[in-house]
Design an enzyme around this catalytic site. Structure first.
Site, PDB file in Angstrom:
ATOM      1  N   TYR A 155       0.856  -1.190   0.000  1.00 27.55           N
ATOM      2  CA  TYR A 155       0.000   0.000   0.000  1.00 27.55           C
ATOM      3  C   TYR A 155       0.892   1.240   0.000  1.00 27.55           C
ATOM      4  O   TYR A 155       1.897   1.295   0.718  1.00 27.55           O
ATOM      5  CB  TYR A 155      -0.887   0.003   1.243  1.00 27.55           C
ATOM      6  CG  TYR A 155      -1.749   1.237   1.371  1.00 27.55           C
ATOM      7  CD1 TYR A 155      -3.043   1.256   0.863  1.00 27.55           C
ATOM      8  CD2 TYR A 155      -1.272   2.386   1.990  1.00 27.55           C
ATOM      9  CE1 TYR A 155      -3.837   2.398   0.968  1.00 27.55           C
ATOM     10  CE2 TYR A 155      -2.053   3.527   2.100  1.00 27.55           C
ATOM     11  CZ  TYR A 155      -3.332   3.522   1.586  1.00 27.55           C
ATOM     12  OH  TYR A 155      -4.107   4.650   1.685  1.00 27.55           O
ATOM     13  N   GLU A 172      -3.434   7.914  -3.847  1.00 26.17           N
ATOM     14  CA  GLU A 172      -3.489   6.632  -3.140  1.00 26.17           C
ATOM     15  C   GLU A 172      -3.356   5.482  -4.135  1.00 26.17           C
ATOM     16  O   GLU A 172      -4.094   5.433  -5.126  1.00 26.17           O
ATOM     17  CB  GLU A 172      -4.799   6.504  -2.364  1.00 26.17           C
ATOM     18  CG  GLU A 172      -4.882   5.221  -1.543  1.00 26.17           C
ATOM     19  CD  GLU A 172      -6.202   5.095  -0.803  1.00 26.17           C
ATOM     20  OE1 GLU A 172      -6.248   4.381   0.206  1.00 26.17           O
ATOM     21  OE2 GLU A 172      -7.189   5.713  -1.242  1.00 26.17           O
TER      22      GLU A 172
END
Length: 425
Positions: A146, A229
């Site tokens: 991530y 993101e």
């Protein structure tokens, strides 16, 4: 404004400082890009993404498969809300993301997506209508990590975790990484290499991950983003580093510098009231209560809603007219409030520092006359020319209750609501 809720949801699930997010929620708006728009920007800036084509009909989806020439495809519904993979369509289809080897099934699957509502844990119970799907090449995955870049109150911050994917919220908080960046110094190779190592990339993959992180940071600054993101930020079996999913949010204050990006804005998923408010340079967020609120300034707005809640009331909205408000904006603000059927009374709470209270008073009078206001209205004004403003309201001949503090007007509003519901029963 739907994007603002996304920022708040993102902050609470990954640990960005909530005070920053709450402040941002009530002070500015954002442009939230779809995945395909985000990936197009990334591709233009040399960031690794899968090959993809967007389709708006099943026939276009079938053609996209042929044009890509891949043996395995990922079919992804394009909505702004997260949680697509675990969502459910109104057509009965489960999942907004499908990895497909039988390419002949893609027209049938896309037919069950396009035009139907996708309900996820981050949409309303009614879900969101899907108008586009992404057809992307499917790549083998060795590891999912991530990565995100956000603008904190102190400057850019890189966030990461060596474990990414759809279950990121469930990951151990101890594995989460936070790397502040001095915006004047920029992201150094030392920091990008350290972050890629913390994400557990090794060897050549570590160097490639560091380079991709640096390019993402450059993109973040170049497009005036508040959030980039990537989930998942993937390592493939052959050592490549690829961004499999992407969400980019742009600060609205940069609209004059990013005309091409803002030309892509799609308001189909936005609350129509918020879209209309934005046209008049008003900040509006709908809520579930019955007391309409009109304020000037984020801090006063939050305090007003807190006071309403403290007295067991429920605000119907957050509506900030700002410091440079005009009479016309006040009129349009009242139209927004009165068009909401759940609003049973209106509370105006304005402190005239920059704004002139007379401007607010004239706007209120004009609004009440034009829309024939039939619900109770309580106005509390303080600040510049407040006495003149109060005199205008009191001599208007309209049914307007004025007050110098909030305790009495709130009591009056609650008595009105109690009486309203008593009559309804």
């Amino acid at each position: 404004m739907a994007a603002l809720r996304g920022v708040l949801n993102y902050s609470t699930r990954f640990g960005v400082r909530p005070c920053w997010c709450l402040h941002q929620l009530y002070s500015v708006r954002y442009l939230n890009l779809y995945e395909y728009q985000s990936k197009s920007l990334m591709r233009e800036h040399g960031i690794n993404v899968q090959k993809f084509i967007i389709a708006e009909t099943p026939d276009e989806a079938e053609k996209a498969v042929r044009d890509l020439g891949a043996n395995k495809i990922v079919l992804k519904a394009q909505i702004l809300a997260g949680g697509r993979a675990k969502g459910v369509f109104s057509s009965g289809l489960k999942g907004g993301v499908h990895v497909i080897e039988d390419l002949k099934s893609i027209p049938h699957l896309s037919e069950q997506m396009i035009g139907y509502r996708l309900i996820t844990k981050l949409t309303s119970p009614d879900g969101v209508v899907v108008t586009k799907v992404m057809i992307a090449e499917a790549l083998a995955i060795k590891r999912e990590t991530y990565l995100a870049i956000v603008m904190d109150s102190s400057g850019p911050v890189l966030l990461g975790s060596p474990k990414g994917g759809v279950n990121i919220e469930e990951e151990n908080p101890e594995k989460r990484i936070e790397v502040p960046v001095d915006i004047m110094e920029g992201l150094t190779r030392e920091k990008s290499m350290k972050l890629s190592a913390d994400l557990e990339f090794k060897g050549k993959s570590q160097e490639e991950a560091a380079e991709q992180i640096e390019r993402l940071y450059d993109l973040f600054l170049k497009v005036d983003a508040t959030q980039v993101e990537i989930n998942p930020f993937v390592e493939t079996p052959d050592g490549r580093v690829v961004c499999f999913d992407a969400k980019i949010i742009i600060d609205d204050s940069a609209k004059f510098r990013q005309p091409e990006i803002f030309a892509q804005e799609d308001t189909n998923e936005s609350d129509p009231r918020e879209v209309k408010a934005a046209k008049y340079n008003l900040n509006y967020i709908g809520m579930d209560g019955n007391i309409g609120c009109l304020v000037n300034g984020a801090g006063l707005g939050m305090a007003t809603m807190d006071i309403i809640k403290l007295h067991y009331g429920e605000p119907a909205n957050f509506l900030d007219v700002g410091g440079g408000v005009t009479e016309d904006q006040v009129l349009n603000a009242f139209k927004l409030l009165t068009n909401d059927s759940q609003v049973k009374c209106i509370l105006v709470n304005v402190f005239g520092g920059i704004v002139n209270c007379v401007t607010i008073a004239n706007g209120i009078i004009q609004a009440c006359k034009q829309i024939s206001l039939e619900i109770p209205l309580v106005v509390r004004l303080e600040g510049t020319n407040v006495e003149e403003a109060r005199e205008l309201l009191q001599s208007s001949g309209l049914s307007i209750t004025t007050a110098s503090d909030l305790s009495m007007p709130l009591l009056k509003l609650f008595l009105v609501l109690i009486n309203y519901y008593y009559i309804c029963l």
